[in-house]
Scaffold this active site. Structure first.
Site, mmCIF file in Angstrom:
data_model
loop_
_atom_site.group_PDB
_atom_site.id
_atom_site.type_symbol
_atom_site.label_atom_id
_atom_site.label_comp_id
_atom_site.label_asym_id
_atom_site.label_seq_id
_atom_site.Cartn_x
_atom_site.Cartn_y
_atom_site.Cartn_z
ATOM 1 N N HIS A 130 -9.764 -9.996 13.234
ATOM 2 C CA HIS A 130 -10.841 -10.663 13.959
ATOM 3 C C HIS A 130 -11.789 -11.303 12.962
ATOM 4 O O HIS A 130 -11.980 -10.780 11.859
ATOM 5 C CB HIS A 130 -11.608 -9.640 14.821
ATOM 6 C CG HIS A 130 -10.695 -8.782 15.628
ATOM 7 N ND1 HIS A 130 -10.115 -9.199 16.801
ATOM 8 C CD2 HIS A 130 -10.207 -7.538 15.396
ATOM 9 C CE1 HIS A 130 -9.325 -8.246 17.264
ATOM 10 N NE2 HIS A 130 -9.364 -7.231 16.421
ATOM 11 N N ALA A 151 3.298 5.715 -1.442
ATOM 12 C CA ALA A 151 2.685 6.377 -0.296
ATOM 13 C C ALA A 151 1.173 6.143 -0.259
ATOM 14 O O ALA A 151 0.510 6.178 -1.295
ATOM 15 C CB ALA A 151 2.974 7.874 -0.371
ATOM 16 N N THR A 193 -2.755 -5.690 1.037
ATOM 17 C CA THR A 193 -3.663 -6.708 1.573
ATOM 18 C C THR A 193 -3.154 -8.126 1.334
ATOM 19 O O THR A 193 -3.616 -9.064 1.982
ATOM 20 C CB THR A 193 -5.055 -6.573 0.930
ATOM 21 O OG1 THR A 193 -4.907 -6.741 -0.496
ATOM 22 C CG2 THR A 193 -5.672 -5.219 1.210
ATOM 23 N N LYS A 194 -2.245 -8.270 0.347
ATOM 24 C CA LYS A 194 -1.732 -9.609 0.011
ATOM 25 C C LYS A 194 -0.217 -9.546 -0.106
ATOM 26 O O LYS A 194 0.344 -8.476 -0.392
ATOM 27 C CB LYS A 194 -2.296 -10.063 -1.331
ATOM 28 C CG LYS A 194 -3.782 -10.283 -1.298
ATOM 29 C CD LYS A 194 -4.258 -10.969 -2.571
ATOM 30 C CE LYS A 194 -5.739 -11.287 -2.434
ATOM 31 N NZ LYS A 194 -6.553 -10.680 -3.455
HETATM 32 C C1 LIG Z 1 5.742 5.206 -6.013
HETATM 33 C C2 LIG Z 1 6.572 6.422 -6.199
HETATM 34 C C3 LIG Z 1 7.982 6.166 -5.692
HETATM 35 C C4 LIG Z 1 6.620 6.902 -7.664
HETATM 36 O O1 LIG Z 1 7.223 5.960 -8.480
HETATM 37 P P1 LIG Z 1 7.344 6.256 -10.046
HETATM 38 O O2 LIG Z 1 8.004 5.083 -10.664
HETATM 39 O O3 LIG Z 1 7.963 7.575 -10.265
HETATM 40 O O4 LIG Z 1 5.847 6.253 -10.473
HETATM 41 P P2 LIG Z 1 5.053 7.332 -11.325
HETATM 42 O O5 LIG Z 1 5.050 8.651 -10.622
HETATM 43 O O6 LIG Z 1 5.555 7.270 -12.732
HETATM 44 O O7 LIG Z 1 3.598 6.731 -11.259
HETATM 45 C C5 LIG Z 1 3.213 5.565 -11.949
HETATM 46 C C6 LIG Z 1 1.718 5.415 -11.777
HETATM 47 O O8 LIG Z 1 1.457 5.046 -10.411
HETATM 48 C C7 LIG Z 1 0.603 6.024 -9.799
HETATM 49 N N1 LIG Z 1 1.098 6.223 -8.443
HETATM 50 C C8 LIG Z 1 2.329 6.633 -8.066
HETATM 51 N N2 LIG Z 1 2.413 6.652 -6.735
HETATM 52 C C9 LIG Z 1 1.217 6.270 -6.265
HETATM 53 C C10 LIG Z 1 0.707 6.101 -4.963
HETATM 54 N N3 LIG Z 1 1.455 6.329 -3.891
HETATM 55 N N4 LIG Z 1 -0.573 5.651 -4.826
HETATM 56 C C11 LIG Z 1 -1.334 5.407 -5.918
HETATM 57 N N5 LIG Z 1 -0.879 5.545 -7.196
HETATM 58 C C12 LIG Z 1 0.370 5.983 -7.358
HETATM 59 C C13 LIG Z 1 0.772 7.272 -10.653
HETATM 60 O O9 LIG Z 1 -0.364 8.097 -10.548
HETATM 61 C C14 LIG Z 1 0.931 6.681 -12.023
HETATM 62 O O10 LIG Z 1 -0.320 6.295 -12.507
HETATM 63 P P3 LIG Z 1 -0.669 6.439 -14.082
HETATM 64 O O11 LIG Z 1 0.316 5.529 -14.792
HETATM 65 O O12 LIG Z 1 -2.083 5.964 -14.161
HETATM 66 O O13 LIG Z 1 -0.460 7.879 -14.407
HETATM 67 C C15 LIG Z 1 5.938 7.631 -5.495
HETATM 68 O O14 LIG Z 1 4.724 7.965 -6.148
HETATM 69 C C16 LIG Z 1 5.682 7.412 -4.029
HETATM 70 O O15 LIG Z 1 4.616 6.988 -3.594
HETATM 71 N N6 LIG Z 1 6.704 7.749 -3.255
HETATM 72 C C17 LIG Z 1 6.673 7.625 -1.829
HETATM 73 C C18 LIG Z 1 7.040 8.964 -1.171
HETATM 74 C C19 LIG Z 1 7.108 8.804 0.297
HETATM 75 O O16 LIG Z 1 6.340 8.103 0.911
HETATM 76 N N7 LIG Z 1 8.086 9.436 0.897
HETATM 77 C C20 LIG Z 1 8.307 9.326 2.312
HETATM 78 C C21 LIG Z 1 9.778 9.395 2.597
HETATM 79 S S1 LIG Z 1 10.377 7.827 3.194
#
Ligand SMILES: CC(C)(COP(=O)(O)OP(=O)(O)OC[C@H]1O[C@@H](n2cnc3c(N)ncnc32)[C@H](O)[C@@H]1OP(=O)(O)O)[C@@H](O)C(=O)NCCC(=O)NCCS
Length: 173
Positions: free
Chosen positions: A92, A139, A144-145
């Site tokens: 909106h 997760a 936003t973009k």
């Molecule tokens: C993104 C994800 C896959 C991890 O990927 P990864 O390559 O192993 O990333 P890392 O754990 O090495 O994290 C890299 C950086 O991103 C940050 N980060 C990872 N996931 C994040 C998230 N969801 N939100 C914010 N920051 C995040 C970490 O803190 C790290 O930061 P740093 O470099 O400052 O320490 C995982 O964190 C995630 O979000 N998985 C989703 C799980 C889920 O939703 N499952 C539902 C089943 S469908």
């Protein structure tokens, strides 16, 4: 008109139920207007608003996804949405009026999530966003973009923190 509205609400409620078999859920959603490709899965609790949703082949919606589909929502081939994800297509104007949100002043923008993405749990995707193919959204992120393909995006607002490899051949120039 009223009957149609309540019939639709009833069907939406039935398909949301954990007790509704997947095949019946899919049939109800197609009846309501969804386009669902081959080998898709919609988990219980997914709630559309007006059934303006396209799932390409192999798309998967986790439990309790909210699809605010006033404009179209397309989920690409083999893309997976984690539990409790929210895709919004309506916003909106926030101009100089009080109250801020005037009824009827809607801006509807479609959302497209490209092929082969993984959208983590509790992600929010805002109206008009296009997620490039092969992206992962961490997760709890808020997108936003629009995103470029094959990137890991995390945070609020979601930022690209990593380029992701792909086993697909690079396009020739
Ligand atoms: C993104 C994800 C896959 C991890 O990927 P990864 O390559 O192993 O990333 P890392 O754990 O090495 O994290 C890299 C950086 O991103 C940050 N980060 C990872 N996931 C994040 C998230 N969801 N939100 C914010 N920051 C995040 C970490 O803190 C790290 O930061 P740093 O470099 O400052 O320490 C995982 O964190 C995630 O979000 N998985 C989703 C799980 C889920 O939703 N499952 C539902 C089943 S469908």
């Amino acid at each position: 008109m009223l009957f149609k509205k309540y019939a639709t609400l009833t069907l939406v409620a039935i398909q949301k139920s954990t007790f509704c078999p997947t095949s019946i859920r899919h049939s109800i959603l197609v009846y309501l207007g969804w386009t669902i490709g081959e080998n898709c899965a919609v988990m219980p609790g997914s709630a559309p608003v007006i059934n303006n949703v396209t799932l390409e082949d192999g798309a998967h919606l986790g439990p309790n996804t909210l699809l605010d589909d006033h404009a179209g929502i397309t989920i690409g081939k083999d893309t997976r949405l984690g539990p409790n994800s929210i895709i919004l297509t309506r916003t909106h104007p926030i101009n100089a009026t009080i109250p801020r949100r005037i009824r009827g002043q809607d801006i509807d923008l479609p959302v497209i999530v490209g092929r082969g993405c993984w959208i983590g749990a509790h992600v929010v995707i805002l109206p008009g966003v296009r997620i490039g193919e092969g992206c992962v959204v961490g997760a709890g992120s808020v997108v936003t973009k629009s995103t470029e393909p094959n990137g890991l995006y995390v945070g609020n607002p979601a930022k690209r923190i990593k380029d992701l490899e792909t086993d697909e051949p690079k396009p020739t120039a």
